[in-house]
Design an enzyme around this catalytic site. Structure first.
Site, PDB file in Angstrom:
ATOM      1  N   GLU A 100      28.450  45.882   2.181  1.00 57.23           N
ATOM      2  CA  GLU A 100      28.247  44.589   1.524  1.00 57.23           C
ATOM      3  C   GLU A 100      27.810  44.747   0.081  1.00 57.23           C
ATOM      4  OE1 GLU A 100      25.491  40.547   2.112  1.00 57.23           O
ATOM      5  OE2 GLU A 100      25.297  42.238   3.489  1.00 57.23           O
TER       6      GLU A 100
ATOM      7  N   HIS B 120      26.410  37.221  -1.291  1.00 54.68           N
ATOM      8  CA  HIS B 120      26.326  38.087  -0.120  1.00 54.68           C
ATOM      9  C   HIS B 120      27.622  37.998   0.670  1.00 54.68           C
ATOM     10  CE1 HIS B 120      21.882  39.021   0.039  1.00 54.68           C
ATOM     11  NE2 HIS B 120      21.925  38.090  -0.890  1.00 54.68           N
TER      12      HIS B 120
ATOM     13  N   HIS C 136      21.404  42.943  -1.993  1.00 49.14           N
ATOM     14  CA  HIS C 136      21.204  44.312  -1.508  1.00 49.14           C
ATOM     15  C   HIS C 136      21.312  45.310  -2.672  1.00 49.14           C
ATOM     16  CE1 HIS C 136      21.288  42.500   2.444  1.00 49.14           C
ATOM     17  NE2 HIS C 136      22.411  41.892   2.092  1.00 49.14           N
TER      18      HIS C 136
ATOM     19  N   GLU D  10      27.469  33.118   1.167  1.00 50.93           N
ATOM     20  CA  GLU D  10      28.014  34.119   2.087  1.00 50.93           C
ATOM     21  C   GLU D  10      29.535  34.069   1.966  1.00 50.93           C
ATOM     22  OE1 GLU D  10      26.305  36.272   3.665  1.00 50.93           O
ATOM     23  OE2 GLU D  10      24.410  35.459   4.440  1.00 50.93           O
TER      24      GLU D  10
END
Length: 255
Positions: free
Chosen positions: A24, A77, A10, A142
């Site tokens: 995040e 992430h 992101h 993640e």
């Protein structure tokens, strides 16, 4: 010296998951820099897709990794669930659960599990651009759920340990690869044209790339050859050939 791309997911106008003001993009940028610093201290050449709060498309991230000619691509992430707090733990995503990406994913997961995270395993996500468009082995980590209070508490309290765990998972995988180097399997490519004129070949190349195909140019036997993809599995090359044929291209599979 191994070269590894560390991608902070992101960024910029894309905050990723958001929960009670926590974003995040901020967590993973801090984590990416920490993991990269540990790898650098261990003699790894680290390339970052971003080092500040900027937006890049997933395709731009993949291209940056490909242009770096790296050995591994690791995207960081944090997860989120439809219902905040309903899920927790870590998982690592791969294009396909086999080979070096699967080994790397399990190595990272095992290290993070030792810190107390629930290990949700390795999951296939062939549709993700940073896994599908990267030429080198790639994984997407993640690092806990952003909307899970326990995961957030652990992420903050054990931040340095989490960075160390991810770096250790990468380093252990590299060490195993050095000890047991794989034999080079054949790579299948779909060829769409062969020209004596470089200009004609480049015209076809640009057209394919604009349509989103991973096309490239090879000069062999006095010809400029336009090819698409590099597939370890023949079935994947066949599917790409069929897709190109449906789009009106003349194709054949080569290695």
């Amino acid at each position: 010296m191994a070269r590894i791309v560390i991608d902070a997911g992101h960024g910029g106008s894309d905050p990723g998951a958001v929960y009670q003001g926590r974003q995040e993009k901020e967590d993973v940028l801090r984590l990416a820099m920490a993991v990269g610093d540990i790898l650098s201290q261990n003699g790894i050449d680290v390339v970052y897709t971003r080092t500040e709060d900027v937006y890049q498309t997933p395709y731009q991230k993949a291209v940056a990794g490909n242009n770096a000619d790296a050995d591994l691509f690791v995207s960081l992430h944090r997860n989120a669930s439809v219902t905040p707090g309903a899920q927790g733990g870590i998982e690592t995503l791969v294009y396909a659960d086999r080979g070096l990406p699967a080994e790397l994913a399990r190595s990272i997961n095992a290290q993070l599990e030792q810190l107390g995270f629930q290990n949700r395993g390795v999951k296939e996500r062939p549709g993700l651009v940073v896994l599908r468009r990267t030429k080198m082995p790639a994984v997407l980590v993640e690092a806990g759920f952003l909307d899970n209070e326990e995961d957030n508490e652990r992420f903050d309290r054990q931040f340095e340990n989490i960075a160390q765990a991810i770096a250790e998972g990468i380093l252990q995988t590299l060490d195993r690869e050095e000890e047991n180097p794989p034999s080079d399997p054949p790579l299948y490519r779909v060829q769409t044209g062969a020209y004596r004129s470089r200009k004609l070949a480049e015209q076809l190349l640009i057209r394919l790339q604009r349509e989103g195909y991973p096309a490239f140019l090879v000069y062999e036997d006095g010809l400029y050859k336009v090819q698409v993809g590099a597939f370890a599995i023949l079935d994947n090359a066949i599917r790409m050939e069929q897709r190109l044929r449906r789009a009106g291209y003349n194709t054949w599979i080569t290695t």
